[in-house]
Design a protein around this motif. Sequence first.
Motif, PDB file in Angstrom:
ATOM      1  N   GLY A 265      -9.397   7.188  -0.172  1.00 40.46           N
ATOM      2  CA  GLY A 265      -8.220   6.337  -0.301  1.00 40.46           C
ATOM      3  C   GLY A 265      -8.163   5.227   0.732  1.00 40.46           C
ATOM      4  O   GLY A 265      -9.157   4.899   1.394  1.00 40.46           O
ATOM      5  N   ARG A 266      -6.989   4.659   0.881  1.00 46.72           N
ATOM      6  CA  ARG A 266      -6.769   3.586   1.844  1.00 46.72           C
ATOM      7  C   ARG A 266      -6.386   4.166   3.199  1.00 46.72           C
ATOM      8  O   ARG A 266      -5.726   5.196   3.272  1.00 46.72           O
ATOM      9  N   ILE A 267      -6.793   3.485   4.255  1.00 52.25           N
ATOM     10  CA  ILE A 267      -6.509   3.986   5.597  1.00 52.25           C
ATOM     11  C   ILE A 267      -5.875   2.876   6.440  1.00 52.25           C
ATOM     12  O   ILE A 267      -6.371   1.754   6.492  1.00 52.25           O
ATOM     13  N   ILE A 268      -4.761   3.213   7.062  1.00 50.75           N
ATOM     14  CA  ILE A 268      -4.004   2.274   7.878  1.00 50.75           C
ATOM     15  C   ILE A 268      -3.801   2.870   9.261  1.00 50.75           C
ATOM     16  O   ILE A 268      -3.430   4.032   9.396  1.00 50.75           O
TER      17      ILE A 268
ATOM     18  N   ALA B 286      -7.064  -6.342   0.963  1.00 51.24           N
ATOM     19  CA  ALA B 286      -6.525  -7.474   0.232  1.00 51.24           C
ATOM     20  C   ALA B 286      -5.614  -6.980  -0.877  1.00 51.24           C
ATOM     21  O   ALA B 286      -5.979  -6.106  -1.652  1.00 51.24           O
ATOM     22  N   ALA B 287      -4.417  -7.527  -0.965  1.00 50.84           N
ATOM     23  CA  ALA B 287      -3.450  -7.078  -1.951  1.00 50.84           C
ATOM     24  C   ALA B 287      -3.802  -7.596  -3.327  1.00 50.84           C
ATOM     25  O   ALA B 287      -4.470  -8.614  -3.478  1.00 50.84           O
ATOM     26  N   PRO B 288      -3.384  -6.894  -4.404  1.00 51.36           N
ATOM     27  CA  PRO B 288      -3.568  -7.407  -5.753  1.00 51.36           C
ATOM     28  C   PRO B 288      -2.900  -8.774  -5.877  1.00 51.36           C
ATOM     29  O   PRO B 288      -1.930  -9.080  -5.189  1.00 51.36           O
TER      30      PRO B 288
ATOM     31  N   GLN C 224       0.832  -1.206   0.000  1.00 54.37           N
ATOM     32  CA  GLN C 224       0.000   0.000   0.000  1.00 54.37           C
ATOM     33  C   GLN C 224       0.865   1.253   0.000  1.00 54.37           C
ATOM     34  O   GLN C 224       0.521   2.248  -0.640  1.00 54.37           O
ATOM     35  N   TYR C 225       1.984   1.197   0.723  1.00 53.98           N
ATOM     36  CA  TYR C 225       2.911   2.327   0.727  1.00 53.98           C
ATOM     37  C   TYR C 225       3.626   2.428  -0.617  1.00 53.98           C
ATOM     38  O   TYR C 225       3.717   3.512  -1.213  1.00 53.98           O
ATOM     39  N   ARG C 226       4.140   1.323  -1.121  1.00 55.52           N
ATOM     40  CA  ARG C 226       4.897   1.364  -2.370  1.00 55.52           C
ATOM     41  C   ARG C 226       4.050   1.862  -3.533  1.00 55.52           C
ATOM     42  O   ARG C 226       4.553   2.562  -4.417  1.00 55.52           O
ATOM     43  N   ARG C 227       2.765   1.532  -3.528  1.00 56.51           N
ATOM     44  CA  ARG C 227       1.900   1.897  -4.639  1.00 56.51           C
ATOM     45  C   ARG C 227       1.358   3.329  -4.555  1.00 56.51           C
ATOM     46  O   ARG C 227       0.881   3.873  -5.554  1.00 56.51           O
ATOM     47  N   CYS C 228       1.379   3.934  -3.389  1.00 63.80           N
ATOM     48  CA  CYS C 228       0.746   5.248  -3.251  1.00 63.80           C
ATOM     49  C   CYS C 228       1.629   6.361  -3.817  1.00 63.80           C
ATOM     50  O   CYS C 228       2.854   6.300  -3.749  1.00 63.80           O
ATOM     51  N   ASP C 229       0.979   7.364  -4.382  1.00 64.62           N
ATOM     52  CA  ASP C 229       1.670   8.572  -4.829  1.00 64.62           C
ATOM     53  C   ASP C 229       1.634   9.655  -3.762  1.00 64.62           C
ATOM     54  O   ASP C 229       2.538  10.485  -3.674  1.00 64.62           O
TER      55      ASP C 229
END
Length: 206
Positions: free
Chosen positions: A157-160, A198-200, A45-50
């Motif tokens: 967006g995604r929330i962690i 869930a990851a791709p 999730q971190y690697r994919r976010c801009d």
Amino acid sequence: MPVEDIRPLKAGLRAKYKELRRTMPPEEKQRRDTAIARRVLSLWQYRRCDTLLTYVSTDIEVDTRRIMERALADGKRVAVPRCVPGTRRMEFYLIRSAGDLEPGTFGVLEPRPDSRFLLPEDTDGLCLVPALCYDWKGFRLGYGKGYYDRFLSGFRGRIIGLCYSSCVRRRLPHGRFDRPVELLVTERFLRRTGEKSAAPAQEGRL
């Protein structure tokens, strides 16, 4: 049937977890903060976010400074919140370094309110959310002001959630409109709590 007033319960839990954090030995806190930062930075999730939206940590919160520094070094847009005076709302502003921060509401470091760096409300990305305590389903116990509850209700967006494992409970009281985080990160474990986490397929399992 009368509705139970959960405010005294929440107040007691806040006092408990504030004290637990205040009395944590500095070297232990540093160890836990380092482990949590490593876990966050390794997430897909971190690697994919801009764009990374993150709180600026206080002395009793999971440290976000090294995460912010790494995200800026990785070329990501980093945005941090500023409380809007006279309201229970907060806005996120892009920053280029810690030098863009100044003491704001409740003494927390906040970005200067420069409209050129105001993040549009419909921005997605990855948001790191603080709390005094989380439960297994991703619901949070904050400081009681409601700033993050209001923001997250409209965030796309995604929330962690970031939390120490000693501040995670099986269950917390919550409202029907409260939004849980989708992934909980502690120094000891990762816990999926929502459908989005869930990851791709090509990323495999966490």
